[in-house]
Motif scaffolding. Structure first.
Motif, short mmCIF file in Angstrom:
data_model
loop_
_atom_site.label_atom_id
_atom_site.label_comp_id
_atom_site.label_asym_id
_atom_site.label_seq_id
_atom_site.Cartn_x
_atom_site.Cartn_y
_atom_site.Cartn_z
N GLU A 140 25.87 -107.33 -13.83
CA GLU A 140 25.20 -106.75 -15.16
C GLU A 140 23.75 -106.87 -15.14
N ALA A 141 23.14 -107.64 -14.21
CA ALA A 141 22.09 -108.19 -13.92
C ALA A 141 21.43 -106.88 -13.92
N GLU A 142 21.74 -106.77 -12.62
CA GLU A 142 21.23 -105.55 -12.37
C GLU A 142 20.89 -104.27 -12.71
N LEU A 143 22.13 -103.26 -13.34
CA LEU A 143 22.44 -102.42 -14.52
C LEU A 143 21.24 -102.46 -15.14
N ALA A 144 21.37 -104.16 -15.90
CA ALA A 144 20.31 -103.74 -16.91
C ALA A 144 18.65 -103.68 -16.48
N ILE A 145 18.70 -104.44 -15.29
CA ILE A 145 17.55 -104.03 -14.82
C ILE A 145 16.90 -102.60 -14.58
N LEU A 146 18.00 -102.02 -13.42
CA LEU A 146 17.75 -100.93 -12.79
C LEU A 146 17.27 -99.80 -14.41
N ALA A 147 18.61 -99.91 -15.61
CA ALA A 147 18.73 -99.11 -16.22
C ALA A 147 17.30 -99.06 -17.30
N GLY A 148 16.29 -100.10 -17.34
CA GLY A 148 14.66 -100.42 -17.91
C GLY A 148 13.20 -100.16 -17.43
N LEU A 149 13.87 -99.46 -15.48
CA LEU A 149 13.02 -99.23 -14.79
C LEU A 149 12.51 -97.71 -14.82
N THR B 236 16.19 -93.38 -9.66
CA THR B 236 16.20 -94.12 -11.03
C THR B 236 17.80 -93.91 -11.40
N MET B 237 17.83 -94.99 -12.36
CA MET B 237 19.94 -94.89 -12.01
C MET B 237 20.72 -93.71 -13.27
N LEU B 238 21.02 -92.47 -12.86
CA LEU B 238 21.55 -91.73 -13.70
C LEU B 238 22.95 -92.06 -14.64
N ASP B 239 23.50 -92.64 -13.19
CA ASP B 239 24.82 -93.25 -14.84
C ASP B 239 25.52 -94.87 -13.94
N ILE C 209 27.26 -97.90 -9.76
CA ILE C 209 26.01 -97.45 -10.61
C ILE C 209 25.62 -96.13 -9.67
N VAL C 210 25.36 -94.90 -10.12
CA VAL C 210 25.07 -93.70 -9.53
C VAL C 210 23.51 -92.87 -9.64
N MET C 211 23.14 -92.67 -8.39
CA MET C 211 21.58 -92.26 -8.22
C MET C 211 21.31 -91.26 -8.19
N PRO C 212 19.70 -90.53 -8.03
CA PRO C 212 20.15 -89.45 -7.20
C PRO C 212 20.07 -89.57 -5.46
N LEU C 213 20.78 -89.16 -4.39
CA LEU C 213 20.61 -88.70 -3.23
C LEU C 213 19.70 -88.72 -2.66
N VAL C 214 18.71 -90.00 -2.06
CA VAL C 214 17.31 -89.56 -1.23
C VAL C 214 17.39 -89.01 0.03
N ARG C 215 17.47 -88.00 0.46
CA ARG C 215 17.27 -87.45 1.99
C ARG C 215 16.28 -88.06 3.05
N GLY C 216 16.37 -88.57 3.82
CA GLY C 216 15.63 -88.89 4.35
C GLY C 216 16.27 -90.26 5.58
N MET C 217 15.18 -90.70 6.38
CA MET C 217 15.93 -92.20 7.41
C MET C 217 15.35 -93.23 6.76
#
Length: 101
Positions: A54-63, A70-73, A88-96
């Motif tokens: 819950e703490a991680e979700l709250a922090i990510l939602a506020g950033l 970014t947290m999408l969902d 937690i759903v986030m954009p897929l970041v490609r790369g190393m």
């Protein structure tokens, strides 16, 4: 948690494991509603860590910063035992990844 590959979480289908940590597994997934690939962080651990989740979700939602993913969902889905598991759903970041770097 590779058994979760193929699982459907609402609009999202888990495709493959990207990485694992002590508390979660990150999957490459597909958002069927919007036709895009995403990353989903699935919290593997039991309800003992619900406060941490819950703490991680709250922090990510506020950033909101251009150097952060970014947290999408977010949501929960029952695991094989019926226990609700957060994700937690986030954009897929490609790369190393950082370990390779």
């Amino acid at each position: 948690m590779a058994a979760a590959v193929g699982r459907v979480l609402g609009n999202y289908i888990l495709r493959s494991v990207i990485g694992r940590g002590g508390l979660s597994t990150v999957y490459r997934a597909h958002d069927e509603a919007l036709g895009r690939n995403v990353a989903i962080k699935w919290f593997d651990v039991g309800p003992v860590d619900a406060e941490r989740e819950e703490a991680e979700l709250a922090i990510l939602a506020g950033l909101d910063h251009h150097n952060l993913v970014t947290m999408l969902d977010a949501g929960s889905h029952p695991d094989a035992t019926g226990r609700p598991v957060r994700y937690i759903v986030m954009p897929l970041v490609r790369g190393m990844d950082l370990q390779e770097r």
